[in-house]
Write an enzyme that holds these catalytic residues in place. Structure first.
Site, PDB file in Angstrom:
ATOM      1  N   CYS A 137       1.259  -1.102   0.014  1.00 15.17           N
ATOM      2  CA  CYS A 137      -0.185  -0.600   0.165  1.00 15.17           C
ATOM      3  C   CYS A 137       1.090   1.506  -0.181  1.00 15.17           C
ATOM      4  O   CYS A 137       1.717   1.451   0.655  1.00 15.17           O
ATOM      5  CB  CYS A 137      -0.728  -0.039   1.368  1.00 15.17           C
ATOM      6  N   ASN A 202       0.825  -4.412  -6.239  1.00 15.84           N
ATOM      7  CA  ASN A 202       0.193  -3.715  -6.055  1.00 15.84           C
ATOM      8  C   ASN A 202       0.415  -2.613  -6.350  1.00 15.84           C
ATOM      9  O   ASN A 202       0.642  -2.732  -7.222  1.00 15.84           O
ATOM     10  CB  ASN A 202       1.022  -3.542  -4.330  1.00 15.84           C
ATOM     11  N   THR A 203       0.219  -1.568  -5.580  1.00 16.30           N
ATOM     12  CA  THR A 203      -1.065  -0.244  -6.483  1.00 16.30           C
ATOM     13  C   THR A 203       0.779   0.710  -7.014  1.00 16.30           C
ATOM     14  O   THR A 203       1.971   0.680  -5.823  1.00 16.30           O
ATOM     15  CB  THR A 203      -1.894   0.886  -5.428  1.00 16.30           C
ATOM     16  N   CYS A 343      -8.593  -1.933 -46.201  1.00 14.07           N
ATOM     17  CA  CYS A 343      -8.686  -0.558 -45.879  1.00 14.07           C
ATOM     18  C   CYS A 343      -9.129   0.289 -46.713  1.00 14.07           C
ATOM     19  O   CYS A 343     -10.672   0.622 -46.719  1.00 14.07           O
ATOM     20  CB  CYS A 343      -7.113  -0.032 -46.167  1.00 14.07           C
ATOM     21  N   CYS A 346      -8.287   5.778 -43.978  1.00 18.26           N
ATOM     22  CA  CYS A 346      -8.394   7.621 -42.930  1.00 18.26           C
ATOM     23  C   CYS A 346      -6.541   7.692 -43.042  1.00 18.26           C
ATOM     24  O   CYS A 346      -6.605   8.791 -42.466  1.00 18.26           O
ATOM     25  CB  CYS A 346      -8.554   6.305 -41.624  1.00 18.26           C
ATOM     26  N   CYS A 382       8.283  -1.354 -37.337  1.00 24.13           N
ATOM     27  CA  CYS A 382       8.371  -1.159 -36.169  1.00 24.13           C
ATOM     28  C   CYS A 382       7.167  -1.492 -35.653  1.00 24.13           C
ATOM     29  O   CYS A 382       6.410  -1.021 -33.986  1.00 24.13           O
ATOM     30  CB  CYS A 382       8.645   0.327 -35.862  1.00 24.13           C
TER      31      CYS A 382
END
Lengths: 424, 452
Positions: A137, A202-203, A343, A346, A382
């Site tokens: 914690c 944990n966080t 495609c 865009c 890549c």
């Protein structure tokens, strides 16, 4: 149907889906609802010494991303704020009523042997299946020398784990904080202290945002904020890396995977990278306990389709392929391939490559119609275009055949420290 | 035709209850809530070199304004729109987006559901209009004074652009109100709550623009005098003429031009006072026919039938508009041309149509077969035409024409030095958004001419 039952550090549960120590496991009422919904186990929200701690009002912060809520989540809540006796009584009642489910109790007391020695017997008397030491914690309790303040010092981790093994017969799981430089140090310390398993992560120490009207970090408590613990889908990559490191370098140490697990697929990834069980919190806090239905039958259906009968059939299966960068093959080459039928034109692949990478996707106009073409000679493989393409399957990466043998950095001519091949 | 005679001339006001009329003439497409807008904005892929932007006659940076909605930058979003199109508010409501930006949206390739660009544009522009009564400022005064003829979208876009650059503008408008077709020609449910007037008042807040109403070119003004009195002249005079059917009986009671019907409807606050036929026949295939027939139905006409001489693909009304009319209970009959107007007691009683077919050249030709539709009201929507009379000077045509309209170059310059034109009075598509682009380009050209 695949068998999802698990035995983790000696603790049995009908499926690997446990609820992490957190608000959903603070009371019998919640835990019973979770078991009714089908969860395989719980780690009861952390118990501490009486008098109980006090929590603030305004406890959670969340990160939204492009309209998606709770992409990341943080909290400034502390451990349970209920009296120890109440929790112990409810744990005993729940375990009696649900003997087939795993009930693990999370603990956090001051870093003295007397404190740990005192709390362990009454916890053991509940009939619970194990204990999880909350060394993670990162807020509030750490200011009182508990939680992450212990987890960040490997010597303390080893010391407390050893006390617990000495004063209790229960399996001991050490919950690790990610707020360190190398997860292996506290993991090795836990192992050295005799811990039966580790759970992580944990966080992560975090501030989810700043309220620009109040000029205060979120979540805001009376005009002020403090750092909290970050979790939810956004932390999954951090968790996978740490789980993978331990699975690779400390083989045989059972790992309960935690960190952004929201679906059966997330769970399968953690198990493939070495987790024996998985713990869930944010996804349940977002949608309720019913999400476990899909986790169970989704994992089972996927296992059936792959021919895995038990979790052991694929447990850790990806660990052998988790290597150091220096072990990667520098002669491997993959190229982007654009499916022109899929495609939608865009242009996102083009602009990403053009502005930020290798100028390897040409924007063309053919009879006034947009067309994007990979320039193989410029493409370094890549994956960026494939990631930004909004259409599934439109841009794929095609590994190229090669006659060259595997070449790693240690042998590469550009490496001034290269190792000469045996034949030379 | 005895049955026709008995029922002919059934034209009456108040066919529907006030509440029904109010609902029928309320916003046809209500605005997106703030939450809906963010969800919709996040559907945008933020395309590079976006097809939607290319499809917009004013070239609005559509991905840019949508992204600003998603991030909560509504002011930036609205200004992105308005810098390209000062009538962004009305274009958000009246543009046939299905053939422009939304028709080009890449989402259509995947899921047949484009990003709701028009609705998002409305979200941003409505927000700014509500927040900022005067978002634009003027450059230092140039001392130049430009005359704009016509206070429609073309003229006011030009005036606004010039005013921002520091010029003084006087706009001459024949009608009693500014706005042009936004005020007089668009279906009422597309521009509710007096939006056309509110938008004009808002954009005039920039200052430097004076509108003189009741001033028509050719009647109260002449082009030569305007050229002498001002540093430049912009003509945005629209289409003053409507085509006739060319049949006997066009002056019968119950026969009207659809544009007049729509204008009257727009100018009548109490729709219950508007007389409408029980059976209405609309002749034509454009958006005027759609708007007339649909509004006739919404006023309470029992039947409204559009008759068009060619097929659905040849209608200039978009597919979306045809669907809209049919959803409103309008019947569309194709391949028939009006042949004879039938009368009873000095009023129209019906229309005899000649069936047509397309010849090899795509023209409608008569088949010789006829049928008759009973009608209490006939609305003519067979096209509007440019009337060149006002641009005559000294009895001769002062301006070169192109396809029957004022000829202009890319900078919207006419054949007369210092005279510019745009909007429906020049060749090209007759859309509000195209008119705005004309005005915008002309303002930039005029500015270059004056200060270049």
């Amino acid at each position: 149907m695949a068998d999802l039952s698990t035995t983790f550090a000696g603790i049995r549960s009908p499926n690997p889906f446990w609820l992490a120590s957190a608000p959903p496991t603070d009371k019998a009422y919640n835990v019973v609802r979770a078991f009714e919904a089908g969860w395989g186990g719980v780690v009861w929200k952390t118990l501490g010494e009486d008098p109980p701690i006090v929590n603030v009002s305004s406890r959670y912060g969340a990160v939204r991303y492009n309209g998606v809520r709770v992409a990341g989540f943080n909290n400034i809540e502390l451990i349970t704020d209920r009296p120890l006796a109440v929790n112990l009584r409810e744990i005993a009642e729940v375990k009696r009523a649900w003997p087939d489910r795993a009930v693990v109790v999370s603990l956090m007391v001051p870093c003295t042997e007397a404190s740990w020695k005192a709390i362990l017997p009454p916890v053991e008397d509940t009939g619970c299946d194990g204990i999880e030491l909350n060394f993670g914690c990162p807020h509030g309790m750490s200011e009182r020398n508990m939680g992450a303040a212990v987890g960040q010092v490997p010597e303390y981790v080893e010391m407390v784990a050893a006390w617990c093994k000495q004063h209790s017969r229960l399996p001991v799981i050490v919950k690790l904080t990610p707020n360190i430089t190398n997860i292996l140090a506290p993991a090795r310390a836990a192992q050295a202290g005799g811990a039966d398993a580790v759970s992580l992560i944990n966080t992560v120490t975090s501030i989810t945002g700043v309220d620009l009207d109040l000029m205060a970090p979120e979540p805001v408590v009376d005009g002020q904020g403090t750092h909290g613990g970050y979790c939810g889908p956004a932390v999954k990559p951090i968790a996978l890396h740490m789980v993978g490191d331990i699975a690779r370098d400390l083989p045989g140490l059972p790992i309960s995977g935690i960190g952004g697990i929201s679906t059966w697929r997330d769970a399968a990834e953690f198990i493939a990278l070495g987790a024996g069980t998985v713990q869930v919190c944010t996804a349940a806090m977002h949608h309720g306990f019913r999400i476990v239905d899909d986790m169970i039958d989704g994992l089972s259906n996927w296992m059936d389709a792959r021919g895995y009968r038990t979790l052991a059939d694929f447990h850790g299966a990806a660990v052998r392929n988790y290597v150091h960068w220096g072990d990667l093959n520098l002669n491997f080459r993959t190229l982007a391939r654009i499916d022109q039928d899929l495609c939608i034109r865009c242009g996102l692949c083009h602009i990403a490559c053009e502005d930020t990478s290798h100028q390897a996707i040409a924007a063309q106009r053919i009879d006034g119609r947009r067309r994007y073409e990979v320039i193989d000679a410029e493409c370094v493989g890549c994956n960026l275009c494939a990631h930004v393409c909004p259409v599934d399957g439109c841009i794929t990466m095609a590994p190229q055949p090669t006659t060259q043998p595997k070449l790693v950095w240690a042998q590469h001519p550009n490496n001034p420290l290269r190792v000469a091949a045996a034949a030379e | 035709m005895s049955d026709t005679a008995e029922t002919a001339g059934d034209i009456a006001a108040g066919r529907l209850k006030p509440a029904e009329l109010a609902a029928n003439f309320a916003d046809a497409h209500p605005p997106l809530s703030p939450h809906e807008a963010v969800v919709e904005a996040n559907r945008c892929y933020f395309c590079y070199d976006a097809p939607c932007r290319e499809a917009c006659p004013t070239g609005i940076d559509i991905p840019g304004f949508i992204r600003r909605i998603a991030t909560g930058n509504l002011r930036g979003s609205a200004l992105t729109i308005l810098e390209a199109n000062i009538f962004g508010g009305s274009c958000a409501r009246v543009c046939p987006t299905e053939i422009l930006c939304e028709g080009a949206c890449v989402r259509l390739a995947e899921e047949d559901r484009p990003v709701r660009i028009g609705a998002l544009q409305r979200r941003a522009t409505d927000w700014l209009m509500a927040q900022d009564p005067r978002p634009f400022t003027r450059a230092a005064a140039t001392g130049r004074h430009i005359a704009v003829v016509g206070a429609g979208p073309a003229g006011l876009a030009c005036a606004h652009g010039l005013a921002r650059l520091g010029h003084e503008v006087t706009v001459f408008e024949a009608r009693a109100k500014p706005g042009g077709l936004n005020e007089y020609g668009i279906a009422a449910y597309k521009l509710t709550d007096d939006f056309a007037q509110r938008e004009v008042a808002w954009l005039l807040s920039v200052g430097g623009i004076t509108i003189e109403h009741g001033r028509a070119l050719g009647r109260d003004l002449d082009l030569a005098a305007l050229r002498r009195g001002y540093d430049a002249v912009f003509l945005g005079i629209g289409l003053a003429g409507v085509r006739a059917l060319g049949l006997a009986g066009e002056t019968l009671g119950g026969v009207r031009d659809a544009v007049d019907f729509i204008a009257e409807l727009r100018q009548t606050a109490d729709k219950g006072r508007l007389p409408i036929g029980r059976r209405v026949v609309v002749i034509g295939g454009g958006n005027t026919a759609i708007d007339a027939a649909t509004q006739a139905r919404r006023l309470g006409a029992e039947e409204a039938t559009i008759v068009y001489r060619r097929g659905p693909a040849e209608m200039s009304a978009t597919h979306h508009e045809q669907d809209w009319a049919q959803t409103n209970g309008v019947r569309i009959r194709h391949f028939a041309a009006p042949h004879r107007l039938l009368a009873s007691g000095g009023r129209v009683a019906g229309v005899e149509f000649m069936r047509t077919r397309l010849d090899a050249a795509g023209r409608a030709v008569a088949t010789g077969e006829t049928y008759t539709l009973h009608a209490d009201m006939v609305l003519k929507a067979v096209g509007q035409v440019f009337v060149p009379d006002p641009v005559h000077g000294d009895g001769t045509l002062a301006l070169a024409l192109d396809e029957g309209r004022i000829a202009v170059d890319a900078g919207r310059r006419t054949s007369l030095p210092g005279v510019y034109a745009g909007g429906d009075c020049i060749a090209g598509v007759d859309l509000t958004v195209a008119a705005v682009e004309d005005g915008k380009i002309a303002a930039a050209s005029i500015h270059r001419q004056l200060l270049g």
